[in-house]
Design a protein around this motif. Structure first.
Motif, PDB file in Angstrom:
ATOM      1  N   ALA A   1       0.754  -1.057   0.032  1.00 51.71           N
ATOM      2  CA  ALA A   1       0.018  -0.012  -0.070  1.00 51.71           C
ATOM      3  C   ALA A   1       0.987   1.422  -0.188  1.00 51.71           C
ATOM      4  O   ALA A   1       0.742   2.214  -0.703  1.00 51.71           O
ATOM      5  N   ILE A   2       2.242   1.303   0.749  1.00 46.41           N
ATOM      6  CA  ILE A   2       2.817   2.537   0.667  1.00 46.41           C
ATOM      7  C   ILE A   2       3.451   2.602  -0.437  1.00 46.41           C
ATOM      8  O   ILE A   2       3.558   3.569  -0.944  1.00 46.41           O
TER       9      ILE A   2
ATOM     10  N   THR B   1      -9.117   2.521  -4.652  1.00 54.48           N
ATOM     11  CA  THR B   1      -9.532   1.256  -4.150  1.00 54.48           C
ATOM     12  C   THR B   1      -8.452   0.335  -3.851  1.00 54.48           C
ATOM     13  O   THR B   1      -8.489  -0.485  -2.810  1.00 54.48           O
ATOM     14  N   THR B   2      -7.260   0.312  -4.633  1.00 53.89           N
ATOM     15  CA  THR B   2      -6.232  -0.651  -4.384  1.00 53.89           C
ATOM     16  C   THR B   2      -5.750  -0.553  -3.060  1.00 53.89           C
ATOM     17  O   THR B   2      -5.293  -1.326  -2.494  1.00 53.89           O
ATOM     18  N   ILE B   3      -5.465   0.824  -2.872  1.00 57.92           N
ATOM     19  CA  ILE B   3      -4.695   1.149  -1.756  1.00 57.92           C
ATOM     20  C   ILE B   3      -5.514   0.836  -0.400  1.00 57.92           C
ATOM     21  O   ILE B   3      -5.261   0.267   0.568  1.00 57.92           O
ATOM     22  N   GLY B   4      -7.118   1.088  -0.430  1.00 60.04           N
ATOM     23  CA  GLY B   4      -7.812   1.027   0.441  1.00 60.04           C
ATOM     24  C   GLY B   4      -7.915  -0.586   0.960  1.00 60.04           C
ATOM     25  O   GLY B   4      -7.768  -0.935   1.886  1.00 60.04           O
ATOM     26  N   LEU B   5      -8.007  -1.367  -0.122  1.00 61.10           N
ATOM     27  CA  LEU B   5      -8.114  -2.896  -0.120  1.00 61.10           C
ATOM     28  C   LEU B   5      -6.740  -3.304   0.649  1.00 61.10           C
ATOM     29  O   LEU B   5      -6.628  -4.428   1.330  1.00 61.10           O
ATOM     30  N   LEU B   6      -5.583  -2.774   0.068  1.00 60.53           N
ATOM     31  CA  LEU B   6      -4.311  -3.107   0.747  1.00 60.53           C
ATOM     32  C   LEU B   6      -4.179  -2.910   1.896  1.00 60.53           C
ATOM     33  O   LEU B   6      -3.784  -3.456   3.001  1.00 60.53           O
ATOM     34  N   LEU B   7      -4.544  -1.647   2.577  1.00 60.15           N
ATOM     35  CA  LEU B   7      -4.541  -1.036   3.900  1.00 60.15           C
ATOM     36  C   LEU B   7      -5.572  -1.986   4.675  1.00 60.15           C
ATOM     37  O   LEU B   7      -5.137  -2.341   6.025  1.00 60.15           O
ATOM     38  N   LEU B   8      -6.705  -2.414   4.173  1.00 61.97           N
ATOM     39  CA  LEU B   8      -7.638  -3.313   4.719  1.00 61.97           C
ATOM     40  C   LEU B   8      -6.921  -4.828   5.050  1.00 61.97           C
ATOM     41  O   LEU B   8      -7.127  -5.399   6.231  1.00 61.97           O
ATOM     42  N   LEU B   9      -6.143  -5.162   4.006  1.00 64.64           N
ATOM     43  CA  LEU B   9      -5.445  -6.396   4.206  1.00 64.64           C
ATOM     44  C   LEU B   9      -4.508  -6.270   5.759  1.00 64.64           C
ATOM     45  O   LEU B   9      -4.257  -7.081   6.450  1.00 64.64           O
TER      46      LEU B   9
END
Lengths: 99, 631
Positions: free
Chosen positions: B186-187, B215-223
């Motif tokens: 994400a970073i 959305t990509t960043i959001g989902l990675l942060l969610l992971l």
């Protein structure tokens, strides 16, 4: 006389020389065959010189003779040395240069 | 005031350094050194809090730039801190509850010869968590994030002479690693998208970036959040983490570690607000985990594991609220704080029970402890009332708000999420009542331990009961205090933003519904565990019960899908390597070798055959020349 005949003769002599190099085992005869091939070339050069009406071929024929003379000197020396060590003049006896 | 922010992180870090470097000569005083530095950090936190309160709400963000970590053109990594209302809330929770747990541990770990090391790790844990919540950019946050992972690994595996503890620590570390990978990617995506990973520039430019990127960043942060906060599908480490000493469980579940995921989502609110898909994913993860954890909590006989299931479920509530966007952020954090109080209190209570019962954890061997451990009973009981959402206590204020906010999301999603949250509240009431009844009520079911020692339940020393009492106090009053005049809402609003949703259901209807499921849950538990005697050996139970005892087959799932799958993958890769890759390499070598073997025969040493090849070569050349001329 047709100059082409000289060329046929030259080709014939060259072929005889080449066949001799390939077939004969005696180093001296192989050597003579090499000379025969060189002289067949010389004949072709001189013929072309005549055909084209310039002296280039004749000049080269002289070069060939000089080279052949030098070659004879070196080659005969090698053959003599070889014969002294092996008591044979067969080229097939000189087969150490292999893997 | 700004240098104080650094001191906030520095104090426990210094404590950890002193304790871990100091060695055995600090064995006699080490625990007090640990408590001291935690308390110093708490005092600094309070001073900073007073400072923030004295400012106007718009100016409550303090920053402190320490130094530039990586000064490269086009890539600037700073070590800087940012203290705003959100960080401040976490700082007070972490240092406050953390200090209480430190003090409690003095008593709990009294007979452990490695007590000094334990306090060193506890301090390290606090320092890492403080760094995580105080960082002003994602890279520094990542440093704290990894620090928390390291400290949890060291503490879960503190009794590493037990193979189960060592395995649990490894498991926690590895599962967290999956989440950490999400955060690091994400970073990276953030850096390529925004050219920076500091909070301020990233949040300022969210509007200029495509939806897909966000959305990509959001989902990675969610992971990442799933890993740290033990959310489905990365939840399997939490139950095993109970192998650590009980204060560690309290610390992990209340003040540090599992709250990090919620912090990350709320902190990245600007990104999630602009990425509805990722936001919905957060909600779904929260809702699934909420039910998942609650079901697991219902079936466990190990008191700590039942509480672990409960934590998973409560963090699910917070994730659900955080996924709701501005209508939920404040309540996610509010529930996090109240949960910090009552869950720490419950864990310390469980530790106190174990302390008095020869480290027995099986609730089927407890029973009737209320008269033997009155203080533990009362503090645990208050924590219990708070977590089930008994009207007036902390959990009531925060959990009700989350259920309300879930309904307020609107549409089918709102109804579904709201219903799940409501059902979750009922299950919470059930499993917590079950824990309460099995531990403190009913008949004595004590049994001698493996060495034949008869348990002599007794109240824990004051050094353990006082922190428990303070936490019980918080469990009772924190929620109410936060809700007076919507104080907590007004405090956090400038950072997280807030909007009142339009709930299709009236507030009083939700309150009534919550109370009904609460009574149903408690009643059901009373029916099963209060009126009937609890069997000392667990009955076989239904299919669901048996699955829940095995953590709803999460390990089996991981084993079949990931472990076996990984094995098959590596096996087939090895096969591929042996046949295709090695085949190509060896084949080439064999081909070249064979060819050169053939070619070698030409080198026979006979002058005449060389002459043939020369003649042949010349003939070929002449022929080629003639042919080319002809063309």
């Amino acid at each position: 006389m047709n100059p082409a005949n000289y060329l046929y003769l030259s080709a014939l002599l060259f072929t005889i020389g080449a066949a001799g190099v390939l077939i004969r085992r005696n180093a001296i005869i192989v050597f003579m065959c090499v000379e025969l091939m060189l002289n067949a070339c010389n004949l072709a050069f001189v013929t072309f010189s005549r055909l084209h009406g310039n002296l280039d071929g004749q000049i080269i024929a002289f070069f060939t003779m000089v080279v052949a003379a030098a070659e004879v000197v070196v080659g005969l020396a090698i053959i003599v040395t070889f014969f002294r060590s092996r008591h044979s003049a067969s080229v097939d006896d000189a087969d150490l240069m292999k893997l | 005031m700004d240098p104080l922010i650094g001191a906030l992180v520095g104090a426990p870090l210094l404590g950890a350094g002193i304790l871990l470097v100091g060695g055995r000569r600090l064995d006699r005083t080490g625990h007090w050194i640990g408590c001291l530095w935690a308390a110093v950090s708490f005092v600094i936190g309070v001073v900073l809090f007073a400072d923030l309160l004295s400012r106007s709400p718009a100016q409550r963000t303090l920053t402190s730039h320490l130094f530039t970590w990586v000064p490269v053109a086009g890539f600037q990594a700073d070590v800087g801190f940012q203290l705003d209302q959100l960080s401040m809330t976490f700082v007070l929770l972490i240092t406050g509850v953390g200090t209480l747990i430190h003090i409690y541990s003095v008593g709990y770990m009294e007979h452990d010869e490695n007590r000094r090391k334990f306090f060193g790790y506890l301090n390290l844990f606090l320092a890492a968590m403080l760094l995580l919540v105080l960082a002003d950019n994602y890279l520094l946050l990542y440093v704290g994030w990894e620090g928390v992972g390291l400290a949890s690994y060291l503490l879960i595996g503190f009794w590493q002479h037990k193979p189960s503890a060592a395995t649990a620590a490894k498991k926690a570390f590895l599962v967290n690693r999956v989440g950490d990978m999400g955060l690091s990617i994400a970073i990276m995506v953030m850096f390529t998208t925004f050219g920076s990973f500091a909070f301020r520039p990233v949040f300022a430019h969210v509007g200029d970036v495509s939806q897909g990127r966000l959305t990509t960043i959001g989902l990675l942060l969610l992971l990442a959040a799933c890993g740290k906060s033990a959310q489905v599908p990365l939840q399997s480490w939490l139950g095993d983490a109970m192998e650590g000493p009980t204060p560690v469980s309290a610390l992990i579940h209340a003040a540090t570690m599992v709250t990090a995921g919620v912090y990350l989502v709320v902190r990245s609110g600007a990104i999630f607000n602009a990425a509805p898909t990722a936001q919905l994913a957060v909600c779904v993860v929260g809702a699934v985990t909420l039910v998942f954890g609650a079901i697991v909590g219902c079936a466990k006989d190990d008191i700590k594991k039942a509480l672990a299931g409960s934590t998973m479920s409560q963090i699910g509530y917070m994730m659900l609220a955080a996924g709701l966007g501005p209508i939920g952020y404040v309540f996610a954090i509010m529930h996090l704080v109240t949960h910090g109080f009552f869950k720490a209190g419950l864990f310390l209570g469980a530790g106190s029970v174990m302390h008095g019962m020869n480290d027995e954890v099986d609730m089927r061997r407890f029973g009737a402890l209320r008269t033997y451990m009155p203080v533990t009973f009362v503090t645990f009981g208050l924590g219990y009332l708070a977590i089930i959402g008994f009207p007036g206590l902390s959990g009531y204020w925060s959990k009700d708000k989350i259920i309300e906010a879930a309904f307020a999301k609107g549409g089918t999603e709102g109804w579904t999420l709201g219903a799940v949250a409501l059902v979750g509240a009922g299950i919470t009431a059930f499993y917590m009542t079950r824990v309460m009844l099995m531990t403190f009520f009913g008949d004595k079911r004590w049994q001698p331990d493996a060495e034949g020692h008869e348990p002599h339940p007794h109240e824990s020393p004051k050094i353990m009961t006082i922190p428990m009492s303070i936490l019980a106090f918080g469990s009772v009053f924190a929620g109410g205090l936060f809700s007076i005049n919507s104080a907590f809402l007004k405090w956090l609003q400038p950072v997280t933003g807030h909007s009142d949703g339009h709930s299709p259901v009236a507030t009083w209807e939700i309150t009534v519904a919550t109370l009904v499921v609460l009574i149903l849950g408690v009643g059901l538990a009373w029916q099963s565990y209060g009126r009937q005697a609890v069997p000392a050996v667990a009955p076989r139970g239904s299919l669901l019960t048996r699955a829940a005892r095995r953590d709803l087959l999460q390990d089996d799932f991981n084993h079949v899908v990931l472990v076996r799958g990984g094995e098959h993958l590596t096996r087939s890769l090895v096969y591929l390597d042996h046949t295709v890759v090695d085949g190509a390499v060896n084949g080439t070598a064999a081909g070249v070798g064979g060819l050169s073997g053939r070619l070698r025969r030409l080198q026979n040493g006979f002058v005449r055959s060389y002459a043939v090849s020369m003649l042949g070569g010349t003939a070929v050349l002449v022929a080629a020349t003639l042919l080319m001329r002809g063309v």
